[in-house]
Every structure is written in C-alpha cells, then in structure tokens.
Write a protein that holds these residues in place. Structure first.
Motif, PDB file in Angstrom:
ATOM      1  N   ALA A  51       0.834  -1.204   0.000  1.00  0.00           N
ATOM      2  CA  ALA A  51       0.000   0.000   0.000  1.00  0.00           C
ATOM      3  C   ALA A  51       0.865   1.249   0.000  1.00  0.00           C
ATOM      4  CB  ALA A  51      -0.928  -0.013   1.217  1.00  0.00           C
ATOM      5  N   ARG A  52       1.921   1.248   0.808  1.00  0.00           N
ATOM      6  CA  ARG A  52       2.814   2.417   0.859  1.00  0.00           C
ATOM      7  C   ARG A  52       3.606   2.568  -0.434  1.00  0.00           C
ATOM      8  NH1 ARG A  52       2.390   0.539   6.127  1.00  0.00           N
ATOM      9  NH2 ARG A  52       1.929   2.185   7.641  1.00  0.00           N
ATOM     10  N   VAL A  53       3.988   1.448  -1.026  1.00  0.00           N
ATOM     11  CA  VAL A  53       4.717   1.494  -2.306  1.00  0.00           C
ATOM     12  C   VAL A  53       3.848   2.123  -3.388  1.00  0.00           C
ATOM     13  CG1 VAL A  53       5.551   0.015  -4.180  1.00  0.00           C
ATOM     14  CG2 VAL A  53       6.382  -0.336  -1.849  1.00  0.00           C
ATOM     15  N   ASN A  54       2.560   1.792  -3.398  1.00  0.00           N
ATOM     16  CA  ASN A  54       1.651   2.386  -4.378  1.00  0.00           C
ATOM     17  C   ASN A  54       1.536   3.894  -4.191  1.00  0.00           C
ATOM     18  OD1 ASN A  54       0.357   0.474  -6.299  1.00  0.00           O
ATOM     19  ND2 ASN A  54      -0.137  -0.634  -4.437  1.00  0.00           N
ATOM     20  N   ARG A  55       1.408   4.341  -2.945  1.00  0.00           N
ATOM     21  CA  ARG A  55       1.334   5.770  -2.682  1.00  0.00           C
ATOM     22  C   ARG A  55       2.629   6.461  -3.123  1.00  0.00           C
ATOM     23  NH1 ARG A  55      -3.201   8.390  -1.939  1.00  0.00           N
ATOM     24  NH2 ARG A  55      -2.025   9.998  -0.858  1.00  0.00           N
ATOM     25  N   ALA A  56       3.757   5.841  -2.814  1.00  0.00           N
ATOM     26  CA  ALA A  56       5.041   6.434  -3.178  1.00  0.00           C
ATOM     27  C   ALA A  56       5.208   6.502  -4.691  1.00  0.00           C
ATOM     28  CB  ALA A  56       6.183   5.633  -2.547  1.00  0.00           C
ATOM     29  N   PHE A  57       4.723   5.480  -5.410  1.00  0.00           N
ATOM     30  CA  PHE A  57       4.768   5.499  -6.869  1.00  0.00           C
ATOM     31  C   PHE A  57       3.952   6.672  -7.407  1.00  0.00           C
ATOM     32  CE2 PHE A  57       2.878   4.623 -10.963  1.00  0.00           C
ATOM     33  CZ  PHE A  57       3.925   4.124 -11.717  1.00  0.00           C
ATOM     34  N   MET A  58       2.745   6.864  -6.866  1.00  0.00           N
ATOM     35  CA  MET A  58       1.905   7.977  -7.301  1.00  0.00           C
ATOM     36  C   MET A  58       2.635   9.301  -7.132  1.00  0.00           C
ATOM     37  SD  MET A  58       0.070  10.677  -5.870  1.00  0.00           S
ATOM     38  CE  MET A  58      -0.389  10.177  -4.221  1.00  0.00           C
ATOM     39  N   GLN A  59       3.291   9.466  -6.005  1.00  0.00           N
ATOM     40  CA  GLN A  59       3.994  10.721  -5.744  1.00  0.00           C
ATOM     41  C   GLN A  59       5.155  10.921  -6.712  1.00  0.00           C
ATOM     42  OE1 GLN A  59       4.910  10.138  -1.602  1.00  0.00           O
ATOM     43  NE2 GLN A  59       2.747  10.154  -1.031  1.00  0.00           N
ATOM     44  N   PRO A 238       6.663  -1.570  -8.998  1.00  0.00           N
ATOM     45  CA  PRO A 238       6.452  -0.140  -8.745  1.00  0.00           C
ATOM     46  C   PRO A 238       7.606   0.596  -8.072  1.00  0.00           C
ATOM     47  CG  PRO A 238       4.423  -1.320  -8.328  1.00  0.00           C
ATOM     48  CD  PRO A 238       5.472  -2.360  -8.621  1.00  0.00           C
ATOM     49  N   HIS A 239       8.252  -0.003  -7.090  1.00  0.00           N
ATOM     50  CA  HIS A 239       9.277   0.760  -6.367  1.00  0.00           C
ATOM     51  C   HIS A 239      10.561   0.930  -7.179  1.00  0.00           C
ATOM     52  CE1 HIS A 239      10.377  -3.398  -5.189  1.00  0.00           C
ATOM     53  NE2 HIS A 239      11.600  -2.934  -5.015  1.00  0.00           N
ATOM     54  N   ARG A 240      10.644   0.267  -8.337  1.00  0.00           N
ATOM     55  CA  ARG A 240      11.823   0.424  -9.183  1.00  0.00           C
ATOM     56  C   ARG A 240      11.598   1.442 -10.306  1.00  0.00           C
ATOM     57  NH1 ARG A 240      12.781  -6.074  -9.595  1.00  0.00           N
ATOM     58  NH2 ARG A 240      13.440  -6.395  -7.429  1.00  0.00           N
ATOM     59  N   TRP A 241      10.430   2.093 -10.312  1.00  0.00           N
ATOM     60  CA  TRP A 241      10.152   3.116 -11.319  1.00  0.00           C
ATOM     61  C   TRP A 241      10.657   4.457 -10.795  1.00  0.00           C
ATOM     62  CZ3 TRP A 241       7.803   7.711 -12.392  1.00  0.00           C
ATOM     63  CH2 TRP A 241       7.547   7.989 -13.742  1.00  0.00           C
ATOM     64  N   HIS A 242      11.716   4.983 -11.403  1.00  0.00           N
ATOM     65  CA  HIS A 242      12.328   6.268 -11.030  1.00  0.00           C
ATOM     66  C   HIS A 242      12.430   6.454  -9.509  1.00  0.00           C
ATOM     67  CE1 HIS A 242      12.891   8.098 -14.965  1.00  0.00           C
ATOM     68  NE2 HIS A 242      11.753   7.544 -15.336  1.00  0.00           N
ATOM     69  N   PRO A 248      12.681   5.851  -0.400  1.00  0.00           N
ATOM     70  CA  PRO A 248      12.287   4.439  -0.375  1.00  0.00           C
ATOM     71  C   PRO A 248      11.324   4.140   0.766  1.00  0.00           C
ATOM     72  CG  PRO A 248      14.550   4.708   0.395  1.00  0.00           C
ATOM     73  CD  PRO A 248      14.125   6.037  -0.139  1.00  0.00           C
ATOM     74  N   VAL A 249      10.431   3.198   0.523  1.00  0.00           N
ATOM     75  CA  VAL A 249       9.490   2.752   1.549  1.00  0.00           C
ATOM     76  C   VAL A 249      10.166   1.664   2.382  1.00  0.00           C
ATOM     77  CG1 VAL A 249       7.290   1.568   1.947  1.00  0.00           C
ATOM     78  CG2 VAL A 249       7.473   3.308   0.162  1.00  0.00           C
ATOM     79  N   PRO A 250      10.194   1.786   3.698  1.00  0.00           N
ATOM     80  CA  PRO A 250      10.798   0.737   4.519  1.00  0.00           C
ATOM     81  C   PRO A 250      10.188  -0.625   4.219  1.00  0.00           C
ATOM     82  CG  PRO A 250      10.326   2.662   5.858  1.00  0.00           C
ATOM     83  CD  PRO A 250       9.697   2.911   4.515  1.00  0.00           C
ATOM     84  N   GLY A 251      11.043  -1.604   3.933  1.00  0.00           N
ATOM     85  CA  GLY A 251      10.585  -2.959   3.659  1.00  0.00           C
ATOM     86  C   GLY A 251      10.359  -3.265   2.205  1.00  0.00           C
ATOM     87  N   GLN A 252      10.469  -2.274   1.316  1.00  0.00           N
ATOM     88  CA  GLN A 252      10.141  -2.515  -0.090  1.00  0.00           C
ATOM     89  C   GLN A 252      11.145  -3.428  -0.779  1.00  0.00           C
ATOM     90  OE1 GLN A 252      10.139   1.429  -1.838  1.00  0.00           O
ATOM     91  NE2 GLN A 252      12.279   1.287  -2.445  1.00  0.00           N
TER      92      GLN A 252
END
Length: 267
Positions: A51-59, A238-242, A248-252
């Motif tokens: 869930a946090r990774v998705n939010r971070a991707f959006m940002q 998602p967390h590897r996109w730019h 980084p999200v802790p645990g990603q």
C-alpha cells in the motif's frame, strides 16, 4: 464538489479504500475493513508495504509529470486522503496545476475537504463516481479541466478491483479516447505472477466478502498501454520506477513486491 451523492456508508462489507487506510495506519476504517485487512496480512505480511509502495509510486509519477510540464491531473480511485496527496505534490512543482479527484466510497467524500486545500493559482475538485461510469467522470472533470489540453490520468491500485466482466481494459480506452495527444496514463496493479498461491487465497477471501480482486499478468497489464508510448523504464515493479524521485518505503526491498507500475504518453 460535483457529482455528489448522499453519504451512505456500508459498514457490513469491507471496502478497498478503507482497507488501504487501515494498511497505511489511518483511522477512517471499520471493524469489517480491519478484519479483512488482517486476513490479507496473514496471507502476505507485505500488504501494508505494498500500500505504501503504491502511494510512493503515485507521488514519484506526479513529480515526473509535473516536471515535464503536465498541469492537469485526473485521479480516479483517490482513496482516503493521506498526505502528501497528488495535488500537493503537483502544486508544489507547479502552483497552477489543476487536479480532479474521483472515488466511489462515500467515506472519501466525507473527507474530501482535505483533498480540496490547494493553491490559489491552481484548482482542485472532487467527484463522487465510479470508474465504471467513465462518461459521468469525464463530464464532471470537464468542469475543472480543459480536456482539449493534456491530462495525466492516474489509476493507481484501482484496476485490480475491476473485473474483466466489467470491461477494465475498455474503461481505460474510453477514458483515454476523450484525452488529447500529450496526455499520460499512470497505473499500478497487483499481480499473481510472483506469489501465485498467496494470491489465489487472497482472491478467494475477498470474493467471499464481496470484493473483486482481478490479479492480472504482466501481459494483461501491458494491454492497458496499447497504442501508448511507455516512459522509461517501462513496465516495472512499482518501487523500481524512477526511485530517485522519492524516498524508499521501509521494507520494499524484502523480496519482490507483487505488482507492476508504468507511465505512458498518448501520441
């Protein structure tokens, strides 16, 4: 706020927006959402990280788009406000950015005031509508956005709740068809490609609770971008996109986050 319906919150069935709120540590959820959230957590303890990774991707995607000159954003499947919201990210870079949010959960409507605190130079609006109502969304959005100019269409962590029977790919095509050249599509999507057993169990549990979970393969995800120009690095976890555009999200990095993300431009 346009497209507003009476606020009637169903607390007998879990709702994805409220489950995400629980995963993110929010308080705008009900026991039924927490119960289902805990069941998902038992199947895969990385769900809150996802869930946090998705939010971070959006940002990060919003920062990239605003940096490329995009000034209009249509965010469908907004979710319960969690700062920074999309308009805050966009308007920090471009104070004149115009943002329309859209969600079908009445509890999001109840918190929409938090989504509407934008800059004086820009504009923010909230629509109470479902992604399965593309014509209504576009009509409402057109009151705030100039659909003759490029728009970034954001569908983050949404389409895996729309079944093939509901025409997920066709809905995206209909939304994009109303947007001009230079518009962008932003999508993240859960998949069973990396965790098939856990994903099957999660799909069954959610279905029993009345929640659709349509986990799509990489090829099925790629179909959302047919006819578009993928932005580098293309389709990625998602967390590897730019990653350079955010924190980084802790645990990603604890294994593969079971999902895909991408941004593409309409030629």
């Amino acid at each position: 706020m346009t497209g507003q319906h009476p606020v009637e919150i169903d607390t007998t069935r879990p709702h994805p927006a409220r489950m995400y709120d629980w995963y993110l540590g929010g308080k705008d959820n009900y026991p039924v959402d927490e119960e289902m959230g805990r069941q998902m957590l038992a199947l895969d303890p990385r769900v809150p990280v996802m869930a946090r990774v998705n939010r971070a991707f959006m940002q990060r995607a919003t920062r990239w788009l605003a940096g490329q000159g995009v000034r209009q954003f249509l965010d469908i499947g907004t979710g319960i406000p969690t700062e920074p919201n999309l308009h805050q990210v966009a308007q920090e870079i471009a104070p004149d950015a115009r943002v329309v949010y859209c969600d079908n959960d009445p509890i999001v409507l109840a918190h929409a005031a938090a989504l509407l605190r934008g800059t004086p130079e820009g504009a923010t609006e909230y629509l109470q509508a479902d992604v399965r109502e593309p014509d209504a969304i576009l009509e409402g959005a057109s009151k705030v956005l100039d659909l003759g100019r490029p728009v970034a269409l954001s569908l983050v962590a949404l389409l895996h709740f729309v079944s093939d029977e509901d025409g997920a790919h066709d809905l995206v095509r209909r939304l994009l068809a109303a947007l001009p050249s230079g518009s962008h599509l932003v999508v993240t999507h859960a998949t069973a490609d990396f965790t098939p057993e856990e994903s099957r169990a999660a799909t069954a549990k959610l279905k029993a609770a009345g929640v659709t979970l349509a986990l799509r393969s990489r090829d099925e995800f790629a179909r959302f971008f047919d006819g578009l120009e993928l932005i580098e690095p293309g389709i990625e976890v998602p967390h590897r996109w730019h990653p350079e555009l955010g924190e980084p999200v802790p645990g990603q990095d604890d294994g593969v986050i079971p999902g895909y993300g991408a941004v593409a431009r309409k030629p």
